[in-house]
Design an enzyme around this catalytic site. Sequence first.
Site, mmCIF file in Angstrom:
data_model
loop_
_atom_site.group_PDB
_atom_site.id
_atom_site.type_symbol
_atom_site.label_atom_id
_atom_site.label_comp_id
_atom_site.label_asym_id
_atom_site.label_seq_id
_atom_site.Cartn_x
_atom_site.Cartn_y
_atom_site.Cartn_z
ATOM 1 N N GLY A 156 36.956 56.355 42.744
ATOM 2 C CA GLY A 156 36.325 55.057 42.961
ATOM 3 C C GLY A 156 36.964 54.261 44.091
ATOM 4 O O GLY A 156 36.268 53.754 44.976
ATOM 5 N N LEU A 186 29.111 59.559 40.288
ATOM 6 C CA LEU A 186 28.206 59.065 41.330
ATOM 7 C C LEU A 186 27.803 57.603 41.149
ATOM 8 O O LEU A 186 27.278 56.981 42.074
ATOM 9 C CB LEU A 186 26.952 59.949 41.422
ATOM 10 C CG LEU A 186 27.239 61.434 41.715
ATOM 11 C CD1 LEU A 186 25.924 62.200 41.828
ATOM 12 C CD2 LEU A 186 28.062 61.628 42.980
ATOM 13 N N GLN A 187 28.085 57.027 39.997
ATOM 14 C CA GLN A 187 27.796 55.607 39.733
ATOM 15 C C GLN A 187 28.659 54.707 40.628
ATOM 16 O O GLN A 187 28.368 53.555 40.830
ATOM 17 C CB GLN A 187 28.045 55.359 38.229
ATOM 18 C CG GLN A 187 28.115 53.921 37.763
ATOM 19 C CD GLN A 187 29.555 53.516 37.423
ATOM 20 O OE1 GLN A 187 30.506 54.176 37.876
ATOM 21 N NE2 GLN A 187 29.708 52.452 36.650
ATOM 22 N N ARG A 188 29.739 55.233 41.197
ATOM 23 C CA ARG A 188 30.640 54.387 41.994
ATOM 24 C C ARG A 188 31.361 55.121 43.143
ATOM 25 O O ARG A 188 31.813 54.476 44.093
ATOM 26 C CB ARG A 188 31.695 53.727 41.084
ATOM 27 C CG ARG A 188 32.607 54.756 40.415
ATOM 28 C CD ARG A 188 33.333 54.203 39.201
ATOM 29 N NE ARG A 188 34.142 55.265 38.591
ATOM 30 C CZ ARG A 188 33.637 56.270 37.873
ATOM 31 N NH1 ARG A 188 32.338 56.364 37.655
ATOM 32 N NH2 ARG A 188 34.431 57.203 37.390
ATOM 33 N N ASN A 247 45.972 56.568 37.039
ATOM 34 C CA ASN A 247 46.892 56.823 35.923
ATOM 35 C C ASN A 247 48.310 56.429 36.321
ATOM 36 O O ASN A 247 48.678 56.482 37.491
ATOM 37 C CB ASN A 247 46.849 58.302 35.541
ATOM 38 C CG ASN A 247 47.339 59.187 36.664
ATOM 39 O OD1 ASN A 247 48.544 59.421 36.812
ATOM 40 N ND2 ASN A 247 46.428 59.646 37.515
ATOM 41 N N CYS A 290 59.304 46.723 40.126
ATOM 42 C CA CYS A 290 59.741 45.332 39.987
ATOM 43 C C CYS A 290 58.772 44.613 39.035
ATOM 44 O O CYS A 290 59.145 43.698 38.324
ATOM 45 C CB CYS A 290 59.730 44.610 41.331
ATOM 46 S SG CYS A 290 60.986 45.149 42.493
ATOM 47 N N CYS A 304 41.506 55.824 27.589
ATOM 48 C CA CYS A 304 41.037 56.509 28.788
ATOM 49 C C CYS A 304 39.525 56.712 28.777
ATOM 50 O O CYS A 304 38.854 56.496 29.764
ATOM 51 C CB CYS A 304 41.731 57.851 28.946
ATOM 52 S SG CYS A 304 43.502 57.665 29.172
ATOM 53 N N CYS A 361 65.798 45.791 39.628
ATOM 54 C CA CYS A 361 64.744 46.818 39.639
ATOM 55 C C CYS A 361 65.407 48.194 39.573
ATOM 56 O O CYS A 361 66.361 48.463 40.307
ATOM 57 C CB CYS A 361 63.888 46.706 40.908
ATOM 58 S SG CYS A 361 62.777 48.109 41.122
HETATM 59 ZN ZN LIG Z 1 61.452 47.350 42.832
#
Ligand SMILES: [Zn+2]
Length: 382
Positions: A156, A186-188, A247, A290, A304, A361
């Site tokens: 998409g 095919l819808q998008r 994902n 982060c 899903c 982080c």
């Molecule tokens: Zn980071």
Amino acid sequence: MTTYRELLQRTRAEINELDASAAQNLTDARWIDVREADEWQEGHLPGAVHVPRGYLESRIEAAAPDKSAPLVLYCAAGNRSAFAAKTLEELGYTAAYSLVGGFTDWKRNGLEIVMPRTLSPEKRTRYSRHILIPEIGEEGQLKLLDTSILLIGAGGLGSPAALYLAAAGIGRLGIVDADIVDETNLQRQIAHSLDTLGTPKVDSAKRAIERLNPDVDVVTYRERLTSENIDRILDEGWDLIVDGADNFPTRYLVNDASVWRGIPVVHGSIYRFEGQVTVFKPHDGPCYRCLFPEPPPPELAPSCSEGGVLGVLPGIVGSLQTNEAIKLAADIGEPLVGRLLLFDALATEFTEVKIERREDCPVCGTHPTITEYIDYVEFCAR
Ligand SMILES: [Zn+2]
């Protein structure tokens, strides 16, 4: 009646002129070439900015915002630049100089010149609507043609991104996707069509791109991105990544690799009527971790099979990602670094949220705890 010669003489007497050696001694001076485009194409002075005489008044403030900084103007012989210097004086520039003898004398004295790269007449026609924009121009278009972008996913988000990046003349596009085109796509997923049902998405997207713009070199990877193949794929030299993955295992892999390699990522995601876009520019702004240091626990992961998405939404979000990618490639505008743009398709509302880089982080922080790839197992809430 004043003749041209008299006007020129009077103007030259009223402005400041410099010869080549005096001009070269003027440190920090900005050099402005006021000749026509065809003259510029045949060579110009190193470091000069091209502002044709006809556009001088309208474009000089963008090219030289500081009106007290020294400016050296040149043309072919020093006449047009004399008039240009006079005009700039009237616009309040206090240190505008005209180069005596212009480009012709400069070249005759054996001083250094630069030959600009140019587009072929065919490319000049194809990209004419880019070239007409002063912020892009021929130089910007050459930058786009020199750029290599890796698309993660040909679904998409990847579909509009692939088509618009190809149309814009991005010179090299890599596409990573392991899937096959099926009817529900095919819808998008507008890069695919009935003709390519049952074929790999990377091949279908490559066909669509090649029909649109043969200038683009398309490199396909019919595989799912994993810790095993990511380095091999990224070793092939990508300036930026457009992440259209659906994902989170892929998002984390892309994020960690991009931080370690210093490759900016244009991130996009969609769900039902909601979309998000941001740019993760390693060490200049936050990264994906982060925001979300670890994947969500299974009970919070979206379902899903029941996700669903409004068909046009990936078109909008993928186009916004493409806008960011083109800006980064042409080095113009303000990228969405440290800014998460949220789009609500039902309300037709954009919201911008500031996002900060985190000291702690696990990947881009001061003491990273994640230093090698992690293959998360994808799971869906039931
Ligand atoms: Zn980071």
